[in-house]
Design an enzyme around this catalytic site. Sequence first.
Site, PDB file in Angstrom:
ATOM      1  N   GLY A 199       0.801  -1.222   0.000  1.00  0.00           N
ATOM      2  CA  GLY A 199       0.000   0.000   0.000  1.00  0.00           C
ATOM      3  C   GLY A 199       0.831   1.268   0.000  1.00  0.00           C
TER       4      GLY A 199
ATOM      5  N   LEU B  68       4.521   1.278  -4.345  1.00  0.00           N
ATOM      6  CA  LEU B  68       5.771   0.774  -4.929  1.00  0.00           C
ATOM      7  C   LEU B  68       5.522  -0.506  -5.734  1.00  0.00           C
ATOM      8  CD1 LEU B  68       8.188   1.397  -1.907  1.00  0.00           C
ATOM      9  CD2 LEU B  68       7.737   2.881  -3.872  1.00  0.00           C
ATOM     10  N   SER B  69       4.259  -0.787  -6.023  1.00  0.00           N
ATOM     11  CA  SER B  69       3.891  -1.892  -6.910  1.00  0.00           C
ATOM     12  C   SER B  69       4.124  -3.272  -6.334  1.00  0.00           C
ATOM     13  CB  SER B  69       4.658  -1.787  -8.224  1.00  0.00           C
ATOM     14  OG  SER B  69       3.846  -1.217  -9.155  1.00  0.00           O
TER      15      SER B  69
ATOM     16  N   SER C 216       1.868  -5.289  -5.990  1.00  0.00           N
ATOM     17  CA  SER C 216       1.012  -6.185  -6.777  1.00  0.00           C
ATOM     18  C   SER C 216       1.691  -6.610  -8.076  1.00  0.00           C
ATOM     19  CB  SER C 216      -0.354  -5.562  -7.039  1.00  0.00           C
ATOM     20  OG  SER C 216      -0.220  -4.269  -7.541  1.00  0.00           O
TER      21      SER C 216
ATOM     22  N   GLU D  74      -4.326  -8.257 -13.384  1.00  0.00           N
ATOM     23  CA  GLU D  74      -4.683  -7.175 -12.455  1.00  0.00           C
ATOM     24  C   GLU D  74      -5.988  -6.482 -12.885  1.00  0.00           C
ATOM     25  OE1 GLU D  74      -1.689  -5.181 -10.565  1.00  0.00           O
ATOM     26  OE2 GLU D  74      -2.933  -3.492  -9.959  1.00  0.00           O
TER      27      GLU D  74
ATOM     28  N   ASP E 251       3.663  -0.564 -14.406  1.00  0.00           N
ATOM     29  CA  ASP E 251       4.250  -1.313 -13.293  1.00  0.00           C
ATOM     30  C   ASP E 251       4.746  -2.684 -13.741  1.00  0.00           C
ATOM     31  OD1 ASP E 251       3.298   0.888 -12.025  1.00  0.00           O
ATOM     32  OD2 ASP E 251       1.704  -0.139 -10.936  1.00  0.00           O
TER      33      ASP E 251
HETATM   34  C1  GLA Z   1      -0.598   2.760 -10.505  1.00  0.00           C
HETATM   35  C2  GLA Z   1      -0.944   1.952 -11.768  1.00  0.00           C
HETATM   36  C3  GLA Z   1      -0.072   2.391 -12.942  1.00  0.00           C
HETATM   37  C4  GLA Z   1      -0.078   3.894 -13.127  1.00  0.00           C
HETATM   38  C5  GLA Z   1       0.181   4.603 -11.809  1.00  0.00           C
HETATM   39  C6  GLA Z   1       0.034   6.085 -11.926  1.00  0.00           C
HETATM   40  O1  GLA Z   1       0.682   2.418 -10.081  1.00  0.00           O
HETATM   41  O2  GLA Z   1      -0.774   0.580 -11.534  1.00  0.00           O
HETATM   42  O3  GLA Z   1      -0.477   1.733 -14.109  1.00  0.00           O
HETATM   43  O4  GLA Z   1      -1.286   4.308 -13.704  1.00  0.00           O
HETATM   44  O5  GLA Z   1      -0.681   4.145 -10.779  1.00  0.00           O
HETATM   45  O6  GLA Z   1       1.025   6.616 -12.742  1.00  0.00           O
END
Ligand code: GLA
Length: 403
Positions: A135, A138-139, A141, A173, A185
């Site tokens: 959360g 930082l991705s 997922s 996703e 991401d």
């Molecule tokens: C999230 C989404 C991305 C992008 C960013 C905003 O991380 O997963 O695809 O849209 O927000 O830049």
Amino acid sequence: MSELEMELMRLHRLRFGGDGVAFAAPARVNLIGEHTDYTGGFVLPMAIGFRTVAVVSPRSDGRAVFYSGNYGEEASYEIAMMDKAPRGHWSDYPAGVLWSLRQEGIAVSTPSSKVPGAPGGNGFSMTLKGDVPLGAGLSSSASMEVATAMGLLSHAGVALPLERLATVCRRAENEYVGAKSGIMDQFIVAGGVAHRAMLLDTRSMEFELLPLPDAERVVICNSMVKHEVATGEYGDRRDEVEAGQAVIRRERPGVELLRDATLEDLEACREKMSAASFARCKHIITENARVMEAREALLAGDMEQFGALMVKAHASMRDDFAASCAEVDTLVEIAVRQPGCFGARITGGGFGGCTVNVVKEDMAEGFVAAVQREYEAATGIKADCFVCAPSDGALALAKVRAR
Ligand code: GLA
């Protein structure tokens, strides 16, 4: 092999009684180019040293069994009967990748019988664990999706090129988990390269690897305000953007995606869209231009200019895109006052999460201490800070392993 990988190999052996093969995927931070990746625009992210590790080994009951070392829970599926059936649970990410690979025509496992639902066949066990802060924007997922995909592709004996790998994970996703993210991401987590940031054109999917000067550090500061792409605000912004884009497309020939539009195009359509759509589109049009300027700055090694663009990008996310929050704004205001800081901005989907800061290497330690002290004094919150360097993505990590 990293400590996390060794720990997971042990965990996998204890739980499933056999040795598995380990794959790792990093997290990412976006330097500039926010919310541009679902209207064909430009992004400039880099992979960072947090990891999700997936360990996979075969089993003979035709089932997919995922065990999460983070949650201490197992989720099991009959592969031949695999359908889109999200459970609202961590397991939607790996199950979604399995589903998405099957949509792509990669069965992953073969049933022993042609009768659907009959027991047996070639299944797999997978143990997953990551150290990506959750959360925080930082991705975590995408990191879990790409680690899962690497493991499942290896189990299936299939290799996919970067763009298809990223697309499979994004489909998981978007369609299985139900979060309407763009491609950034998954693409950077799979395709990142150590010592480089990546300029990605999300329409053509062409990318350019750009150097980050050795004398600078990327510092990530977590506001500790939780953000989730799956919840409403990201989707609301996306709807506002798409409504604005539809108006410009209708009114201005030659504009297919917002990426093609100029501020003049937008202005000409002002009366035909809501004030919210106008402001969101303005952010995206100006942000695309900033990414291209940021590219020039990096190529010229001009970090003053790069930092100035980050500061402008933050103001645009805050004022036009309305995707910041008071804590994150405070974190940015504190950061830009510190000696050695070139620029700071919110990073990722927004509504909380982290800031990204570019700081002189020899000032990074002092920067972190001062930001933590001042942020706590202002908000009562202790911010986690990480000094990062661009890391390899999952494909490069797997190549290093194979050598
Ligand atoms: C999230 C989404 C991305 C992008 C960013 C905003 O991380 O997963 O695809 O849209 O927000 O830049």
